[in-house]
Design an enzyme around this catalytic site. Structure first.
Site, PDB file in Angstrom:
ATOM      1  N   HIS A  22       0.866  -1.184   0.000  1.00 40.73           N
ATOM      2  CA  HIS A  22       0.000   0.000   0.000  1.00 40.73           C
ATOM      3  C   HIS A  22       0.899   1.229   0.000  1.00 40.73           C
ATOM      4  O   HIS A  22       1.688   1.415   0.935  1.00 40.73           O
ATOM      5  CB  HIS A  22      -0.895   0.004   1.239  1.00 40.73           C
ATOM      6  CG  HIS A  22      -1.765  -1.202   1.347  1.00 40.73           C
ATOM      7  ND1 HIS A  22      -3.048  -1.240   0.842  1.00 40.73           N
ATOM      8  CD2 HIS A  22      -1.535  -2.435   1.877  1.00 40.73           C
ATOM      9  CE1 HIS A  22      -3.570  -2.437   1.072  1.00 40.73           C
ATOM     10  NE2 HIS A  22      -2.669  -3.183   1.701  1.00 40.73           N
ATOM     11  N   GLU A 203      -7.345 -12.656   6.302  1.00 38.00           N
ATOM     12  CA  GLU A 203      -6.294 -12.121   7.180  1.00 38.00           C
ATOM     13  C   GLU A 203      -6.836 -12.219   8.610  1.00 38.00           C
ATOM     14  O   GLU A 203      -6.435 -13.092   9.374  1.00 38.00           O
ATOM     15  CB  GLU A 203      -5.966 -10.679   6.807  1.00 38.00           C
ATOM     16  CG  GLU A 203      -4.916 -10.032   7.707  1.00 38.00           C
ATOM     17  CD  GLU A 203      -4.745  -8.537   7.432  1.00 38.00           C
ATOM     18  OE1 GLU A 203      -3.760  -7.977   7.933  1.00 38.00           O
ATOM     19  OE2 GLU A 203      -5.600  -7.928   6.748  1.00 38.00           O
ATOM     20  N   ASP A 282       2.584  -2.777   4.446  1.00 42.15           N
ATOM     21  CA  ASP A 282       2.742  -1.369   4.851  1.00 42.15           C
ATOM     22  C   ASP A 282       4.091  -1.239   5.555  1.00 42.15           C
ATOM     23  O   ASP A 282       4.161  -1.141   6.789  1.00 42.15           O
ATOM     24  CB  ASP A 282       1.607  -0.947   5.785  1.00 42.15           C
ATOM     25  CG  ASP A 282       0.244  -1.070   5.125  1.00 42.15           C
ATOM     26  OD1 ASP A 282      -0.128  -0.144   4.387  1.00 42.15           O
ATOM     27  OD2 ASP A 282      -0.431  -2.099   5.345  1.00 42.15           O
TER      28      ASP A 282
END
Length: 354
Positions: A22, A203, A282
């Site tokens: 991301h 997840e 991230d």
């Protein structure tokens, strides 16, 4: 367990594709403070150290809260350009040859930042990166699943004037209480437009979310997907249909999905024939870019050189690339692993502490 030194060197140098990152999650604290100063944005933290200390997440939602606060400093094309170039430099240093970058326009348009500012800033940086770093890339527009499908549909329509700048759509943000079927219409619309389809599933959400993402949203890849290990029939299906899982081990550890990487299912999934790939998610928030994720995985699990070759290959096989370019990258990977002496299996060269 400790990874064999020769293998550690090889996994750092192997060509890789990053399919789960991301771009807003690559904002390092130092860059956040520089952008805040440039744009006169007041932050809740007095300095870089205080912000970094706040990265003590207990679950996905506690991470998302600070993630969206960090994104508040992104206001201009230059901001998005600078953030993206920061990522490219780090990724290229880790021998990432191709990246498919997620971006979250709703995070920015809700603050009054125009869609074009977001897309053009990122895309212009990636165009420059292709020349400066020989860095191949594409963009994937992600919908925030905690928002409504109507908002996602409006976002997709608003992005259509920039259709040539992104290759697919994805689904991210808080998984709990936001099942894939909530976004069936917007994914059907994206498919009509010829866009590639991916979605975060499995997840924190159950294995059923993986199945629903495949059957309802018709996705081509599953982002994360680690909870698929709880459903043997699903694992067999993923292997049979060659559905890639874009796994992010340090993210899973930091968000307490798998607090101990020695318990992470990636090796079991890989051994079952699933097309597992490794990524950073991230990285600014989770403490590791691509090589750090690879090294942590090989440190914690009995992965060997054959697994490393397979993981690198899987990343390019799962990429949304033209056949010719994909074949070139795969040849590069195969040459790398055949041209350099193979290290012994990691299981034969580890020290274990208890």
């Amino acid at each position: 367990m400790t990874i064999d030194a020769a293998l550690a060197d090889k996994i750092r140098r192997t060509p890789k594709a990053e399919l789960h990152v991301h771009i807003e999650g690559t904002l390092e604290p130092e860059r956040i403070f520089r952008l805040a100063q440039r744009n006169n944005v007041k932050l809740a933290y007095p300095d870089v150290e205080a912000l970094r200390a706040a990265y003590a997440f207990t679950d996905l939602q506690s991470f998302l809260d600070i993630y969206y606060a960090g994104a508040s400093v992104l206001l201009t094309e230059e901001d998005f350009f600078d953030m993206t170039m920061d990522y490219v430099k780090r990724a290229a240093a880790d021998n990432v040859r191709h990246a498919e970058i997620f971006f979250d326009p709703q995070t920015h348009t809700a603050r009054g930042v125009p869609m074009g500012t977001v897309i053009d800033g990122i895309a212009d940086a990636l165009a420059q990166a292709r020349t400066e770093y020989d860095f191949s890339s594409s963009m994937i527009l992600c919908f925030l699943r905690h928002l409504s499908e109507e908002d996602a549909l409006a976002t997709l329509e608003a992005a259509l004037p920039y259709r040539d700048r992104f290759v697919g759509v994805g689904l991210d943000s808080s998984e709990r209480g936001n099942p894939p079927e909530k976004f069936a219409r917007v994914f059907a619309r994206a498919k009509e437009l010829g866009l590639h389809l991916v979605a975060h599933a499995g997840e924190e959400g159950p294995p059923q979310y993986v199945t629903d993402a495949l059957d309802i949203l018709k996705v081509e890849r599953i982002d994360h997907g680690v909870r698929a290990i709880e459903d043997e029939a699903l694992v067999q299906r993923l292997a049979r249909e060659r559905v890639a899982l874009t796994v992010c081990p340090l993210s899973n550890q930091k968000l307490m999905v798998h607090p101990d990487l020695r318990d992470h299912p990636m090796k079991r999934l890989l051994d079952a024939g699933v097309a597992v790939t490794l990524h950073s998610d991230d990285p600014a928030y989770f403490g590791g870019y691509m090589n750090a994720n690879w090294e942590a995985s090989f440190d914690a699990l009995p992965l060997d050189a054959a697994d490393a070759h397979k993981l690198a290959r899987n990343s390019f096989e799962a990429a949304f690339l033209p056949d010719v370019q994909k074949a070139e990258f795969l040849a590069e990977v195969d040459h790398f692993w055949s041209a350099t002496p193979a290290s012994p299996p990691a299981t034969a060269n580890v020290t274990t502490t208890t």
